[in-house]
Scaffold this active site. Structure first.
Site, PDB file in Angstrom:
ATOM      1  N   ASP A  60     -27.933  44.863  38.032  1.00 29.39           N
ATOM      2  CA  ASP A  60     -28.160  45.361  36.675  1.00 29.39           C
ATOM      3  C   ASP A  60     -29.125  44.449  35.910  1.00 29.39           C
ATOM      4  O   ASP A  60     -29.255  43.263  36.218  1.00 29.39           O
ATOM      5  CB  ASP A  60     -26.844  45.367  35.877  1.00 29.39           C
ATOM      6  N   HIS A 115     -30.156  48.001  26.470  1.00 30.72           N
ATOM      7  CA  HIS A 115     -28.838  47.457  26.818  1.00 30.72           C
ATOM      8  C   HIS A 115     -27.868  47.467  25.638  1.00 30.72           C
ATOM      9  O   HIS A 115     -27.087  46.529  25.435  1.00 30.72           O
ATOM     10  CB  HIS A 115     -28.982  46.030  27.379  1.00 30.72           C
ATOM     11  N   HIS A 206     -26.325  40.743  38.964  1.00 30.48           N
ATOM     12  CA  HIS A 206     -27.337  40.836  37.905  1.00 30.48           C
ATOM     13  C   HIS A 206     -28.646  40.158  38.330  1.00 30.48           C
ATOM     14  O   HIS A 206     -28.636  38.980  38.667  1.00 30.48           O
ATOM     15  CB  HIS A 206     -26.815  40.210  36.615  1.00 30.48           C
TER      16      HIS A 206
END
Ligand SMILES: [Zn+2]
Length: 270
Positions: A60, A115, A206
Site C-alpha cells: 500500500d 489517503h 507498505h
C-alpha cells in the site's frame, strides 16, 4: 450536609461510569470500522481459498521510488507477482513506476487520491477520490482497476455501497499488519508476517507512506524510507516458497474465490 456530600459523590461516580462506558463504546465502534475481517458493513475480500497453497503479497501507499523499484527488483528476481494499492497523488508524480508494475504482471489497486479516511467523505467526495485515482492509473498504465483498499481499512455501509457501485471489490487483509511504518528491522517485519501466513492469506506491507511525495518535502526522507520492506519482501518470499506456497495477485485470488467449489459439496464428493 453529609447526605448531600454522599449524593454528590454518587453523581460523580455515575458520571465517571457513563464517560467510561461512552469511551469503551467509541473504541469498540472505531475498532469495528477498521477491523479488516469484519463483514458487518458488507462483503470485502479478506483472504483467498483456505484449501489452496497460495498467498497474495500486497503493498500500500506507493508508488515511492526508489523503494517501490527495489521491491519490483526482488519480485522479478524471485519470479513472483504482487499487488500494489497505489495512492493517486503519488501515481501522478511517478507514473513510470506504476507502468512498470503493470508491465511486470503485478496487479494495481486503487487506494484513493490522498489517503483520506473514507468515513469523513460524502458520496460525491468518495467518488471523486476514487475516480481521480483511476484516471491517474489509466494515464500511467493504460488500465482500469477493479480492486480497491480503503485507507486505514476504514469503511461503513455507505462507503462499501458506493465502492461496489463504482465496480470495485474492496480488499482487506488476513495477516495482521506488521506495523512496518514504525521502522522495525526487516527480520522483525518478516517474522510478524510469517507467523500468520497460511493457505489463502493476504499479506499487507507498505512501499510508501500514505502517498507522500518525499522528494517534494525538505529533510523528511525518513518518512518515505521503506528499505526494511524491501529486505522483508526477500525474506518472506524465500521462506514461503520453501514452504510450498505459490504467489498470486489479488485479481487471481478473486477469480479463485469465485470458482472455488462449495466446501460442503466437495466434502460430499470425497
Ligand atoms: Zn494506506
Amino acid at each position: 450536609m453529609a447526605r448531600q456530600r454522599s449524593a454528590r459523590r454518587q453523581w460523580v461516580m455515575r458520571g465517571i461510569f457513563a464517560v467510561g462506558l461512552l469511551a469503551a463504546v467509541a473504541v469498540a465502534a472505531y475498532e469495528t470500522v477498521e477491523n479488516p475481517s469484519n463483514q458487518l458493513f458488507g462483503k470485502t475480500l479478506v483472504s483467498g481459498p483456505a484449501d489452496q497453497r497460495v498467498v497474495a503479497l500486497t503493498y500500500d501507499d506507493g508508488p515511492n521510488p526508489p523503494y517501490t523499484n527495489q521491491i519490483l527488483e526482488v519480485l522479478r528476481a524471485e519470479h513472483v507477482r504482487a499487488t500494489f494499492f497505489v495512492v493517486g497523488r503519488a501515481v501522478a508524480v511517478y507514473p513510470g513506476v506504476v507502468r512498470r508494475e503493470a508491465e511486470d504482471g503485478d496487479a494495481i489497486g486503487n487506494h484513493t487520491w490522498s489517503h483520506g479516511h473514507l468515513l469523513l467523505y460524502d458520496v460525491a467526495g468518495l467518488r471523486r477520490t476514487l475516480e481521480r485515482t483511476d484516471s491517474a492509473i489509466y494515464a500511467a498504465a493504460k488500465l482500469h482497476t477493479h480492486i480497491m483498499r480503503p485507507p486505514f481499512g476504514a469503511r461503513d455501509w455507505l462507503v462499501l455501497g458506493e465502492v461496489r457501485k463504482l465496480g470495485y471489490t474492496p480488499v482487506m487483509w488476513s495477516v495482521p499488519l506488521a506495523n512496518d511504518w514504525e521502522y522495525p528491522p526487516a527480520r522483525v517485519i518478516a517474522a510478524r508476517v510469517l507467523r500468520y501466513a497460511r493457505d489463502g492469506a493476504i499479506i499487507d506491507l507498505h512501499d510508501g507512506n500514505q502517498g507522500i511525495v518525499c522528494a517534494r518535502l525538505h529533510g523528511s526522507a525518513r518518512l518515505c524510507d521503506r528499505s526494511a520492506d524491501v529486505e522483508a519482501t526477500r525474506l518472506i518470499v524465500e521462506t514461503l516458497k520453501r514452504e510450498g506456497f505459490r504467489f498470486v495477485t489479488i485479481p487471481e485470488l478473486v477469480r479463485m474465490q469465485s470458482h472455488a467449489p462449495m466446501r460442503t459439496l466437495s466434502r460430499l464428493s470425497e
